[in-house]
Motif scaffolding. Structure first.
Motif, short mmCIF file in Angstrom:
data_model
loop_
_atom_site.label_atom_id
_atom_site.label_comp_id
_atom_site.label_asym_id
_atom_site.label_seq_id
_atom_site.Cartn_x
_atom_site.Cartn_y
_atom_site.Cartn_z
N GLN A 107 0.93 -1.24 0.00
CA GLN A 107 0.09 -0.04 -0.08
C GLN A 107 0.77 1.20 -0.03
N ARG A 108 1.90 1.26 0.87
CA ARG A 108 2.84 2.43 0.94
C ARG A 108 3.61 2.78 -0.51
N VAL A 109 4.20 1.47 -0.97
CA VAL A 109 4.77 1.50 -2.45
C VAL A 109 3.76 2.17 -3.53
N GLY A 110 2.44 1.66 -3.19
CA GLY A 110 1.23 2.14 -4.27
C GLY A 110 1.04 3.43 -4.20
N ILE A 111 0.94 4.12 -3.02
CA ILE A 111 0.80 5.42 -2.91
C ILE A 111 1.91 6.26 -3.30
N GLY A 112 3.21 5.84 -2.85
CA GLY A 112 4.27 6.63 -3.14
C GLY A 112 4.71 6.47 -4.61
N PHE A 113 4.71 5.43 -5.24
CA PHE A 113 5.05 5.14 -6.38
C PHE A 113 4.22 5.77 -7.40
N SER A 114 2.74 5.93 -7.20
CA SER A 114 1.88 6.50 -7.86
C SER A 114 2.24 8.26 -8.09
N ILE A 115 2.50 8.69 -6.87
CA ILE A 115 2.70 10.23 -7.04
C ILE A 115 3.81 10.30 -7.87
N SER A 116 5.09 9.40 -7.72
CA SER A 116 6.38 9.49 -8.45
C SER A 116 5.89 9.41 -10.04
N ALA A 117 5.32 8.58 -10.39
CA ALA A 117 4.85 8.20 -11.62
C ALA A 117 4.24 9.64 -12.43
N VAL A 118 3.18 9.97 -11.65
CA VAL A 118 2.67 11.19 -12.25
C VAL A 118 3.68 12.40 -12.35
#
Lengths: 296, 261
Positions: A107-118
């Motif tokens: 979940q942490r990776v999902g949130i952090g990674f989504s922000i960094s992807a955008v």
């Protein structure tokens, strides 16, 4: 000036090709196709399984049943049977099955990674399409990307004072560099033909972004996303060890403090398999999104 | 020819890169009538592609002017559709989608969705590509890609169709097929066509006039040759026609004998 006309001679007569159908081609069957597919699956899964068995056997042979130090595979099984067989138990607090630890980390990776992807894709487009943005930002990115993920942790703890946002920030800052850099390379490598097509059609900047730029750079973006998700999985496990709470990184650290080495080994297997599936998942999405042109 | 449809007047193009200036074209004058098929031929590096790109609006004019249908050309636009040498289809779109992209953009306001869909099909029919509507460019041959490129250009209903060595990358047999297709389309639609080529036979067979460029740098129009062969032309029948043979010989003479001196 006259050249003699070329003279054609008739081709030597040949016997007409036989029209008898070959017996094999008359009745197509799906059975051979299924068999071939099954053989393909076996050919790709059997070698790694055999190698794994071999590694376990060698490991067992070297360690034997001597207690203390690294446990043998047999000991791991005996000591951590419950942990392996039941990943879904929840006794409250941090006493949870491995599935829940991994889910929290994911979940942490999902949130952090989504922000960094955008943010990464947008910054990459800026750096890739604007010469001055490239000149002023690229050197800074090149320096920052070499900073190891954990080196960001003290700074983010100092800034956010809490474990959860700090972990997210470390994920974000770790994953963003390969995404920015690969997107920028992709934008700079858009073939001039596509740009000319856009010019002849007089596409507006927004149409250009969605119809030419994004699809043309999709394979590059997904290369960046794949590297990024791998690095953020590395970062989350390490940062959870320091931050505590729930999560697979904390679990491993907790078991180390409790001297349960075999539980750590089970945790490692979960970390490895989850990282592997994350990578495959991003690759698969990339393959679909780029309509087959990004390697999966 | 006081009122030419496409008129290139005293055109010069100079590229400046840092401190070096290179004059590619100087004093190019060319007038093309509506419905005319004009080829530009010349050795590699003589600036013929630059000339086409100027007409397309992709390269800015340094001095002089390009005037199409009484309007000065200074930016790219769909009224001057280009068929690029390497097809330049978008690989993530299917054959149909590649043409739709152009049709939807150019006729988005003028035609309804159903009309646009029919128009896409109509243009792909013209180039005989309706059997591969949902194929990707990577799944079709080089000749087919070029056909789709031509369909995309035709679908914009351009005032002038610009062909930049459209068959240069194809094998000889495929090239002959496409040349025949282009002749058919030209006689059916009466487009104004400006084609860049380095193939003497191609220029002679397809063109009403052949514009021969001198060697660069500072290239200009060396000679213009009329090819008064009646249409439709059949590649077998014209091959020994005195007009064809004479025109072909004149171009070869210009390209090889005179420039060598």
């Amino acid at each position: 000036m006259a050249y003699p006309k070329p003279v054609f001679s008739p081709a030597s007569p040949t016997s007409p090709p036989s029209l008898e159908p070959t017996p094999a081609a008359t009745r197509p069957s799906i059975l051979p196709d299924l068999a071939r597919r099954a053989r393909g699956v076996v050919a790709t899964t059997l070698p790694p399984l055999l190698t794994l068995l071999l590694i376990l056997a060698v490991w067992q042979a070297i360690i034997g049943d001597s207690y203390g130090g690294l446990p043998s595979p047999k000991q791991v099984w005996l000591e951590s049977k419950e942990l392996i067989l039941n990943p879904f138990y929840d006794n409250g607090g941090v006493d949870k099955g491995l599935f829940w630890h991994v889910a929290t980390s994911l979940q942490r990776v999902g949130i952090g990674f989504s922000i960094s992807a955008v943010v990464g894709v947008l910054l990459g487009v800026l750096v890739g399409s604007n010469l001055w943005a490239h000149r002023s930002l690229d050197p800074i990115f090149q320096v920052l990307r070499t900073v190891p993920p954990l080196a960001w942790l003290p700074i983010s703890l100092a800034a956010f004072h809490q474990a959860q946002p700090s972990a997210l920030f470390v994920i974000f800052i770790t994953a963003i560099w390969p995404i920015i850099i690969n997107t920028a390379v992709g934008v700079r490598n858009i073939p001039s033909d596509y740009v000319n097509v856009a010019k002849v059609l007089r596409l507006s900047p927004i149409e250009y972004f969605f119809k030419i730029l994004l699809p043309a750079t999709t394979p590059y973006i997904f290369t960046g996303l794949r590297i990024g998700i791998g690095m953020s999985w590395l970062a989350i496990v390490a940062s959870e060890m320091l931050l505590g709470g729930v999560g697979i990184g904390f679990f491993i650290w907790d078991q180390y403090n409790a001297s349960r080495i075999s539980d750590i080994l089970v945790g490692l297997a979960w970390v490895g398999l989850t990282g592997f599936f994350l990578d495959r998942m991003v690759a698969l999405v990339g393959h679909v999104a780029s309509r087959g042109s990004a390697a999966s | 020819m006081a009122k030419a449809y496409l008129s290139i007047e005293n055109l010069s193009v100079t590229f400046t890169k840092g401190a070096t200036r290179s004059e590619v074209l100087t004093g190019v004058d060319l007038k093309i009538d509506k419905g005319e098929f004009v080829s530009i031929i010349g050795h590699s590096g003589c600036g013929k592609s630059t000339l086409l790109n100027v007409v397309a609006g992709l390269v800015p004019v340094t001095t002089g002017a390009v005037i199409l249908d009484r309007q000065e050309v200074n930016a790219p636009g769909p009224d001057r559709a280009v068929v690029f040498q390497n097809h330049s289809l978008l690989p993530w779109l299917s054959v149909r989608e590649n043409v739709s992209l152009a049709v939807d953009k150019v006729f988005g306001g003028a035609k309804s969705a159903a009309e646009r869909k029919d128009w896409v099909l109509h243009n792909l029919e013209l180039v005989k590509m309706t059997h591969a509507l949902d194929k990707r460019p990577s799944e079709i041959s080089g000749g087919m890609k070029q056909r789709v490129g031509i369909a995309r250009a035709l679908s914009m209903e351009p005032k002038v169709l610009l062909l930049d060595e459209p068959f240069g990358a194809l094998d000889a047999l495929t090239r002959a097929h496409l040349q025949d297709s282009v002749m058919e389309i030209h006689s059916a639609l009466k487009n104004t066509v400006l084609m860049i080529t380095h193939d003497v036979d191609e220029a002679t067979l397809l063109s009403d006039r052949i514009v021969m460029m001198t060697n660069g740098p500072r290239a200009c129009v060396g000679q213009v040759l009329d090819v008064p062969l009646e249409r439709p032309r059949d590649r077998l029948a014209v091959a020994e026609h005195p007009t064809y043979v004479h025109a072909r010989a004149a171009v070869i003479e210009f390209l090889y004998a005179r420039r060598a001196a």
